[in-house]
Enzyme design. Structure first.
Site, PDB file in Angstrom:
ATOM      1  N   ASN A 259       0.873  -1.355   0.044  1.00 15.12           N
ATOM      2  CA  ASN A 259      -0.097   0.072   0.146  1.00 15.12           C
ATOM      3  C   ASN A 259       0.990   0.981  -0.084  1.00 15.12           C
ATOM      4  O   ASN A 259       1.531   1.526   0.980  1.00 15.12           O
ATOM      5  CB  ASN A 259      -0.700  -0.113   1.218  1.00 15.12           C
TER       6      ASN A 259
ATOM      7  N   ARG B 203      -7.049   9.924  19.338  1.00 14.25           N
ATOM      8  CA  ARG B 203      -6.618   9.782  20.918  1.00 14.25           C
ATOM      9  C   ARG B 203      -5.938  11.198  21.613  1.00 14.25           C
ATOM     10  O   ARG B 203      -6.409  11.292  22.511  1.00 14.25           O
ATOM     11  CB  ARG B 203      -5.305   8.855  20.652  1.00 14.25           C
TER      12      ARG B 203
ATOM     13  N   ASN C  84     -11.996   1.372  18.026  1.00 14.54           N
ATOM     14  CA  ASN C  84     -11.734   1.598  19.326  1.00 14.54           C
ATOM     15  C   ASN C  84     -12.083   2.637  19.921  1.00 14.54           C
ATOM     16  O   ASN C  84     -11.956   2.486  21.369  1.00 14.54           O
ATOM     17  CB  ASN C  84      -9.674   2.029  19.220  1.00 14.54           C
TER      18      ASN C  84
ATOM     19  N   ASN D 171      -7.932   7.660   9.587  1.00 12.71           N
ATOM     20  CA  ASN D 171      -7.639   8.972   9.277  1.00 12.71           C
ATOM     21  C   ASN D 171      -8.324   9.418   8.274  1.00 12.71           C
ATOM     22  O   ASN D 171      -8.740  10.544   7.992  1.00 12.71           O
ATOM     23  CB  ASN D 171      -6.245   8.660   8.846  1.00 12.71           C
ATOM     24  N   GLY D 172      -8.685   8.509   7.194  1.00 14.91           N
ATOM     25  CA  GLY D 172      -9.757   8.692   6.158  1.00 14.91           C
ATOM     26  C   GLY D 172     -11.153   8.103   6.767  1.00 14.91           C
ATOM     27  O   GLY D 172     -11.168   7.278   7.650  1.00 14.91           O
TER      28      GLY D 172
ATOM     29  N   ASP E 150      -9.614   0.730  -4.637  1.00 14.55           N
ATOM     30  CA  ASP E 150     -10.756   1.314  -3.826  1.00 14.55           C
ATOM     31  C   ASP E 150     -12.171   1.450  -4.258  1.00 14.55           C
ATOM     32  O   ASP E 150     -13.297   1.707  -3.892  1.00 14.55           O
ATOM     33  CB  ASP E 150     -10.276   2.321  -3.017  1.00 14.55           C
TER      34      ASP E 150
HETATM   35  P1  ADP Z   1      -5.521   4.783   8.568  1.00  7.55           P
HETATM   36  O1  ADP Z   1      -6.768   5.416   7.731  1.00  7.55           O
HETATM   37  O2  ADP Z   1      -4.307   5.662   8.234  1.00  7.55           O
HETATM   38  O3  ADP Z   1      -5.333   3.138   8.271  1.00  7.55           O
HETATM   39  P2  ADP Z   1      -6.526   4.078  11.213  1.00  7.55           P
HETATM   40  O4  ADP Z   1      -7.560   3.207  10.564  1.00  7.55           O
HETATM   41  O5  ADP Z   1      -5.112   3.322  11.847  1.00  7.55           O
HETATM   42  O6  ADP Z   1      -5.751   5.004   9.898  1.00  7.55           O
HETATM   43  O7  ADP Z   1      -7.099   4.948  12.345  1.00  7.55           O
HETATM   44  C1  ADP Z   1      -6.327   6.220  12.965  1.00  7.55           C
HETATM   45  C2  ADP Z   1      -7.325   6.704  13.790  1.00  7.55           C
HETATM   46  O8  ADP Z   1      -7.693   5.958  14.749  1.00  7.55           O
HETATM   47  C3  ADP Z   1      -6.548   7.822  14.567  1.00  7.55           C
HETATM   48  O9  ADP Z   1      -7.065   9.114  14.572  1.00  7.55           O
HETATM   49  C4  ADP Z   1      -6.192   7.508  16.023  1.00  7.55           C
HETATM   50  O10 ADP Z   1      -6.271   8.255  16.845  1.00  7.55           O
HETATM   51  C5  ADP Z   1      -7.777   6.695  16.095  1.00  7.55           C
HETATM   52  N1  ADP Z   1      -7.587   5.610  17.243  1.00  7.55           N
HETATM   53  C6  ADP Z   1      -6.660   4.481  17.268  1.00  7.55           C
HETATM   54  N2  ADP Z   1      -7.059   3.914  18.592  1.00  7.55           N
HETATM   55  C7  ADP Z   1      -7.845   4.700  19.376  1.00  7.55           C
HETATM   56  C8  ADP Z   1      -8.702   4.681  20.485  1.00  7.55           C
HETATM   57  N3  ADP Z   1      -8.238   3.826  21.378  1.00  7.55           N
HETATM   58  N4  ADP Z   1      -9.504   5.589  20.807  1.00  7.55           N
HETATM   59  C9  ADP Z   1      -9.806   6.709  19.791  1.00  7.55           C
HETATM   60  N5  ADP Z   1      -9.322   6.647  18.527  1.00  7.55           N
HETATM   61  C10 ADP Z   1      -8.133   5.817  18.164  1.00  7.55           C
END
Ligand code: ADP
Length: 368
Positions: free
Chosen positions: A9, A275, A324, A201-202, A140
């Site tokens: 990716n 977070r 999460n 993030n997205g 996608d």
């Molecule tokens: P990407 O789109 O880059 O794959 P992710 O799916 O890993 O990103 O999501 C990243 C987001 O998830 C960030 O905003 C991060 O703070 C949030 N995140 C991860 N763990 C937690 C948690 N325990 N509580 C709240 N937000 C969380």
């Protein structure tokens, strides 16, 4: 030597990869990433200490680092599956990346300028390193490619639709995984009216039923729909015109604003990371405002998709935030309490498993 598949990716500031043994796609042999490309790149791979790369090491050098690590393992690389953001109007299925497809993908760079060049670069580098390697593109946009014209259209004259100015939708590999997991673990819900929320993030939403995407919040580009970590989400097109005309911003400046300075980061002035925002919100009202805004738009977006589906049997959460942040899930569900009963399910995102599966499928076809 173990025969393996590489799932790659290639993003704008990161290269994420997983390696799967061909006989066992249930869990990867290795999981790694280089993050911070263009700034302070760090190479992390499961079971090994992190390695700092040089700040000047850009995509080319970072990918070479991954390939050199890969060749030092006792593995035989049989195929690579790429996650590709945009498949345009022509790509309706995941496919082998031959010359013709690659040439078509080049024409889509203007539709995904922050992602597509990096995918193409990774494909070209792998071709040079392994001229006979099977390379598969997983897109996608494909999961949404058969939506109705009603869903794919903007209210513009028809000729623009024909030119490709239309809604494509993204996060399709994540939604395909959700659809597969529902089918496997919750077959009744799979056949029902599903809204899936990919919140990382997205961020986007997708209405689906029986494994088919019926509507989604992202549009022609991955900026549309919900607000995200740094992306604005839907915005009045008149505001964009105002920024260009009155504030004399260039197209590149507006693109940077909408892609990297907006969303949770722009609203809070604190961070794009949920977070960090949760911790900051105790004292900082801007951080709380950004969270409230995000929750409000998610609930509004779900309600809109429920109209398309004619109801909702299950709401699925996925992505880092969706998986999460229990408080966020409860707040979203709370805002939808006017609706009749629906189930809520959390399914961890796993786009890589979908890519590995398609890649193996093409490899097996070729080997007979
Ligand atoms: P990407 O789109 O880059 O794959 P992710 O799916 O890993 O990103 O999501 C990243 C987001 O998830 C960030 O905003 C991060 O703070 C949030 N995140 C991860 N763990 C937690 C948690 N325990 N509580 C709240 N937000 C969380």
């Amino acid at each position: 030597m173990t025969d393996v598949i590489l799932v790659l990716n290639a993003g704008s500031s990161s290269l994420k990869f997983q390696v799967f043994a061909i006989g066992n796609l249930s869990a990867p042999l290795a999981n790694g990433r280089i993050t911070g490309i263009g700034n302070a790149p760090v190479f992390c791979v499961s079971g090994q200490a992190d390695k700092n790369l040089q700040p000047q090491d850009h995509h080319q050098k970072c990918l070479a680092e991954i390939l050199s690590w890969l060749s030092a393992q006792d593995w035989q690389l049989r195929a690579v599956g790429h996650r590709i953001v945009h498949g345009g109007t022509k790509i309706q299925q995941h496919c082998i990346l031959d010359d013709k497809i690659i040439a078509y993908l080049e024409t889509l760079v203007p539709l995904a300028p922050l992602h597509q060049p990096h995918h193409l670069h990774a494909i070209a580098t792998l071709r040079r390193a392994y001229p006979n390697l099977l390379q598969i593109g997983c897109f996608d946009t494909v999961f949404h490619a058969r939506q109705s014209k009603l869903q794919q259209s903007f209210a513009l004259p028809e000729k623009y639709f024909v030119q490709g100015v239309r809604r494509y939708g993204f996060h399709g590999l994540s939604y395909e995984w959700i659809s597969r997991k529902l089918n496997q673990d919750y077959p009744t819900l799979f056949r029902g009216r599903v809204v899936a929320a990919h919140l990382g993030n997205g961020a986007s939403l997708c209405a689906m039923q029986g494994g088919k995407s019926l509507a989604t919040t992202m549009g022609m580009t991955a900026i549309d729909g919900l607000p995200m970590g740094t992306r604005s989400g839907a915005i009045d097109p008149g505001a964009v015109l105002y920024l260009i005309r009155e504030q004399k911003m260039s197209a590149e400046e507006v693109e940077h604003l909408l892609s990297y300075e907006s969303g949770l980061l722009g609203l809070s002035g604190v961070s794009n990371d949920m977070r960090v925002l949760r911790n900051a919100a105790v004292q900082n009202p801007h951080a709380q405002f950004a969270i409230n805004y995000f929750i409000g738009k998610i609930a509004e977006g779900i309600a809109a998709l429920v109209t398309t589906l004619g109801g909702m049997d299950v709401l699925v959460f996925t992505g880092g935030i969706g998986e999460n942040d229990r408080a966020l899930r409860e707040d979203v569900v709370g805002k939808l309490s006017f609706m009749q009963h629906f189930e809520t399910v959390v399914i961890p995102a796993n786009e890589e498993a979908v890519i590995a599966d398609y890649t193996l499928h093409f490899l097996s076809d070729i080997r007979g």
